[in-house]
Design a protein around this motif. Structure first.
Motif, PDB file in Angstrom:
ATOM      1  N   THR A 120      28.462  35.832  41.868  1.00 33.06           N
ATOM      2  CA  THR A 120      29.539  34.849  41.906  1.00 33.06           C
ATOM      3  C   THR A 120      30.068  34.793  43.326  1.00 33.06           C
ATOM      4  O   THR A 120      30.237  35.832  43.970  1.00 33.06           O
ATOM      5  CB  THR A 120      30.663  35.287  40.942  1.00 33.06           C
ATOM      6  OG1 THR A 120      30.070  35.649  39.697  1.00 33.06           O
ATOM      7  CG2 THR A 120      31.668  34.181  40.727  1.00 33.06           C
ATOM      8  N   LEU A 121      30.306  33.583  43.808  1.00 30.38           N
ATOM      9  CA  LEU A 121      30.803  33.434  45.180  1.00 30.38           C
ATOM     10  C   LEU A 121      32.324  33.586  45.251  1.00 30.38           C
ATOM     11  O   LEU A 121      33.025  33.332  44.259  1.00 30.38           O
ATOM     12  CB  LEU A 121      30.458  32.039  45.697  1.00 30.38           C
ATOM     13  CG  LEU A 121      29.122  31.848  46.375  1.00 30.38           C
ATOM     14  CD1 LEU A 121      28.956  30.374  46.742  1.00 30.38           C
ATOM     15  CD2 LEU A 121      28.996  32.718  47.632  1.00 30.38           C
ATOM     16  N   TYR A 122      32.804  33.913  46.424  1.00 28.83           N
ATOM     17  CA  TYR A 122      34.245  33.941  46.687  1.00 28.83           C
ATOM     18  C   TYR A 122      34.789  32.513  46.525  1.00 28.83           C
ATOM     19  O   TYR A 122      34.258  31.575  47.129  1.00 28.83           O
ATOM     20  CB  TYR A 122      34.500  34.451  48.107  1.00 28.83           C
ATOM     21  CG  TYR A 122      35.962  34.458  48.495  1.00 28.83           C
ATOM     22  CD1 TYR A 122      36.809  35.443  48.009  1.00 28.83           C
ATOM     23  CD2 TYR A 122      36.483  33.484  49.343  1.00 28.83           C
ATOM     24  CE1 TYR A 122      38.154  35.455  48.356  1.00 28.83           C
ATOM     25  CE2 TYR A 122      37.823  33.491  49.697  1.00 28.83           C
ATOM     26  CZ  TYR A 122      38.648  34.476  49.193  1.00 28.83           C
ATOM     27  OH  TYR A 122      39.975  34.493  49.534  1.00 28.83           O
ATOM     28  N   MET A 123      35.825  32.380  45.687  1.00 29.67           N
ATOM     29  CA  MET A 123      36.385  31.040  45.424  1.00 29.67           C
ATOM     30  C   MET A 123      37.867  30.989  45.760  1.00 29.67           C
ATOM     31  O   MET A 123      38.585  30.149  45.241  1.00 29.67           O
ATOM     32  CB  MET A 123      36.157  30.675  43.942  1.00 29.67           C
ATOM     33  CG  MET A 123      34.704  30.442  43.577  1.00 29.67           C
ATOM     34  SD  MET A 123      34.437  30.475  41.785  1.00 29.67           S
ATOM     35  CE  MET A 123      34.463  32.234  41.486  1.00 29.67           C
ATOM     36  N   GLY A 124      38.333  31.942  46.590  1.00 28.54           N
ATOM     37  CA  GLY A 124      39.741  31.946  46.983  1.00 28.54           C
ATOM     38  C   GLY A 124      40.503  33.090  46.337  1.00 28.54           C
ATOM     39  O   GLY A 124      40.009  33.747  45.415  1.00 28.54           O
ATOM     40  N   ALA A 126      43.326  33.145  44.552  1.00 22.81           N
ATOM     41  CA  ALA A 126      43.786  32.977  43.163  1.00 22.81           C
ATOM     42  C   ALA A 126      42.662  33.358  42.203  1.00 22.81           C
ATOM     43  O   ALA A 126      42.889  34.031  41.185  1.00 22.81           O
ATOM     44  CB  ALA A 126      44.235  31.531  42.928  1.00 22.81           C
ATOM     45  N   ALA A 127      41.435  32.978  42.555  1.00 26.31           N
ATOM     46  CA  ALA A 127      40.278  33.333  41.727  1.00 26.31           C
ATOM     47  C   ALA A 127      40.079  34.852  41.705  1.00 26.31           C
ATOM     48  O   ALA A 127      39.768  35.438  40.658  1.00 26.31           O
ATOM     49  CB  ALA A 127      39.024  32.644  42.256  1.00 26.31           C
ATOM     50  N   GLU A 128      40.281  35.504  42.853  1.00 25.26           N
ATOM     51  CA  GLU A 128      40.160  36.971  42.893  1.00 25.26           C
ATOM     52  C   GLU A 128      41.192  37.627  41.970  1.00 25.26           C
ATOM     53  O   GLU A 128      40.895  38.578  41.256  1.00 25.26           O
ATOM     54  CB  GLU A 128      40.327  37.487  44.329  1.00 25.26           C
ATOM     55  CG  GLU A 128      39.158  37.176  45.236  1.00 25.26           C
ATOM     56  CD  GLU A 128      37.843  37.715  44.708  1.00 25.26           C
ATOM     57  OE1 GLU A 128      37.732  38.932  44.499  1.00 25.26           O
ATOM     58  OE2 GLU A 128      36.926  36.917  44.475  1.00 25.26           O
ATOM     59  N   GLN A 129      42.410  37.103  42.001  1.00 28.96           N
ATOM     60  CA  GLN A 129      43.463  37.637  41.111  1.00 28.96           C
ATOM     61  C   GLN A 129      43.074  37.444  39.653  1.00 28.96           C
ATOM     62  O   GLN A 129      43.270  38.343  38.831  1.00 28.96           O
ATOM     63  CB  GLN A 129      44.766  36.887  41.362  1.00 28.96           C
ATOM     64  CG  GLN A 129      45.600  37.414  42.503  1.00 28.96           C
ATOM     65  CD  GLN A 129      46.902  36.612  42.593  1.00 28.96           C
ATOM     66  OE1 GLN A 129      47.592  36.383  41.608  1.00 28.96           O
ATOM     67  NE2 GLN A 129      47.218  36.166  43.787  1.00 28.96           N
ATOM     68  N   ALA A 130      42.548  36.261  39.345  1.00 30.12           N
ATOM     69  CA  ALA A 130      42.134  35.984  37.958  1.00 30.12           C
ATOM     70  C   ALA A 130      41.050  36.968  37.530  1.00 30.12           C
ATOM     71  O   ALA A 130      41.100  37.541  36.433  1.00 30.12           O
ATOM     72  CB  ALA A 130      41.620  34.548  37.855  1.00 30.12           C
ATOM     73  N   GLU A 131      40.072  37.195  38.401  1.00 30.81           N
ATOM     74  CA  GLU A 131      38.963  38.101  38.083  1.00 30.81           C
ATOM     75  C   GLU A 131      39.473  39.525  37.832  1.00 30.81           C
ATOM     76  O   GLU A 131      39.064  40.186  36.881  1.00 30.81           O
ATOM     77  CB  GLU A 131      37.949  38.117  39.243  1.00 30.81           C
ATOM     78  CG  GLU A 131      37.218  36.798  39.472  1.00 30.81           C
ATOM     79  CD  GLU A 131      35.836  36.786  38.841  1.00 30.81           C
ATOM     80  OE1 GLU A 131      35.648  37.393  37.784  1.00 30.81           O
ATOM     81  OE2 GLU A 131      34.948  36.141  39.434  1.00 30.81           O
ATOM     82  N   LYS A 132      40.386  39.992  38.682  1.00 25.46           N
ATOM     83  CA  LYS A 132      40.878  41.379  38.558  1.00 25.46           C
ATOM     84  C   LYS A 132      41.761  41.558  37.339  1.00 25.46           C
ATOM     85  O   LYS A 132      41.765  42.602  36.704  1.00 25.46           O
ATOM     86  CB  LYS A 132      41.667  41.761  39.814  1.00 25.46           C
ATOM     87  CG  LYS A 132      40.792  42.140  40.977  1.00 25.46           C
ATOM     88  CD  LYS A 132      41.545  43.065  41.947  1.00 25.46           C
ATOM     89  CE  LYS A 132      40.693  43.392  43.141  1.00 25.46           C
ATOM     90  NZ  LYS A 132      40.709  42.397  44.209  1.00 25.46           N
ATOM     91  N   LEU A 133      42.552  40.524  37.031  1.00 23.03           N
ATOM     92  CA  LEU A 133      43.424  40.601  35.856  1.00 23.03           C
ATOM     93  C   LEU A 133      42.583  40.634  34.588  1.00 23.03           C
ATOM     94  O   LEU A 133      42.871  41.380  33.649  1.00 23.03           O
ATOM     95  CB  LEU A 133      44.342  39.371  35.861  1.00 23.03           C
ATOM     96  CG  LEU A 133      45.609  39.407  35.013  1.00 23.03           C
ATOM     97  CD1 LEU A 133      46.449  40.628  35.331  1.00 23.03           C
ATOM     98  CD2 LEU A 133      46.423  38.125  35.279  1.00 23.03           C
ATOM     99  N   ARG A 134      41.532  39.850  34.580  1.00 19.91           N
ATOM    100  CA  ARG A 134      40.650  39.796  33.411  1.00 19.91           C
ATOM    101  C   ARG A 134      39.798  41.068  33.289  1.00 19.91           C
ATOM    102  O   ARG A 134      39.466  41.526  32.214  1.00 19.91           O
ATOM    103  CB  ARG A 134      39.761  38.552  33.543  1.00 19.91           C
ATOM    104  CG  ARG A 134      38.725  38.346  32.471  1.00 19.91           C
ATOM    105  CD  ARG A 134      37.355  38.689  32.998  1.00 19.91           C
ATOM    106  NE  ARG A 134      36.300  38.551  32.031  1.00 19.91           N
ATOM    107  CZ  ARG A 134      35.042  38.911  32.272  1.00 19.91           C
ATOM    108  NH1 ARG A 134      34.696  39.379  33.459  1.00 19.91           N
ATOM    109  NH2 ARG A 134      34.135  38.817  31.348  1.00 19.91           N
TER     110      ARG A 134
END
Ligand SMILES: C[S@@+](CC[C@H](N)C(=O)[O-])C[C@H]1O[C@@H](n2cnc3c(N)ncnc32)[C@H](O)[C@@H]1O
Length: 212
Positions: A120-124, A126-134
């Motif tokens: 998966t590519l870096y998408m910003g 906010a996306a990193e936060q979403a990934e870590k929270l999930r």
């Protein structure tokens, strides 16, 4: 590392997001004509299955015993001699590695001709936060520039780079890591327009690299 992956094994074997995809087809195309492969971070074993169907002899490895790999090991420390496999593959896993640069260097070392990577590519942020929270085991998605630097540092030459949209079932993606309630609602918010109805669209990259 804690073995969250063994507990999740069945859901990754069954996962539609992992069982199929244009990225998987590309890996098979790029491995065509080779005889042996190592699939690193094999998870549910989807790359290995497809490569075996294409006639390759495949060894799988993963640090989680519950995933049932042939060899239990981390990508950063592969217990194989130099140039042991014609091709080394690693799909949708490097964003969980503690040291991705070291892992790519190890893959280059044990490959004889080619390393094939998908992630998966870096998408910003906010996306990193979403990934870590999930999924707290998420470390980081990398940009194309970062991937090119990992390959170059490992002595690999980038031969093809394909960016692919990867659409997955959003509720099933949350369910695989047990993300529910307010956290799930926040994850949806962080993804913004990338979630439409029950579908989440991620950017993925597939990289074909040769040994210099
Ligand atoms: C999303 S799954 C892999 C998916 C699989 N490659 C596929 O194509 O369906 C991520 C895998 O990475 C593995 N993993 C986590 N940290 C690792 C590390 N440092 N080295 C190798 N594998 C690791 C986990 O055990 C898990 O099986």
């Amino acid at each position: 590392m804690t073995d969250v992956w063994s507990d999740r094994a069945a859901s990754y074997v069954e996962s539609d997001a992992h069982r199929a995809g244009a990225d998987l087809d590309l890996l098979v195309t790029w491995a065509a004509g080779r005889e042996t492969a190592l699939d690193v971070a094999t998870g549910g074993g989807h790359v290995a299955r497809r490569l075996r169907e294409a006639g390759l002899r495949v060894v799988t490895c993963d640090p989680a015993p519950g995933m049932g790999p042939d060899v239990i090991c981390r990508a950063e420390d592969l217990p194989f001699a130099d140039s042991s496999f014609d091709v080394v593959t690693c799909r949708t896993a490097a964003h969980h590695f503690a040291a991705p640069e070291a892992a790519v260097a190890e893959m280059a070392r044990v490959a004889r001709t080619r390393v094939l990577l998908v992630d998966t590519l870096y998408m910003g942020e906010a996306a990193e936060q979403a990934e870590k929270l999930r999924d707290p085991s998420h470390v980081r998605n990398y940009s194309l520039e970062e991937w090119r630097a990992f390959l170059s540092a490992a002595g690999l030459e980038l031969e093809e780079e394909v960016v692919l949209p990867h659409e997955i079932d959003f509720p099933a993606w949350l369910e695989r890591t047990g993300c529910t309630g307010r956290e799930a609602a926040r994850v949806r918010e962080l993804w913004g327009d990338r979630v439409a109805g029950e579908r989440l669209t991620l950017d993925k990259v597939a990289l074909k690299a040769g040994k210099r």
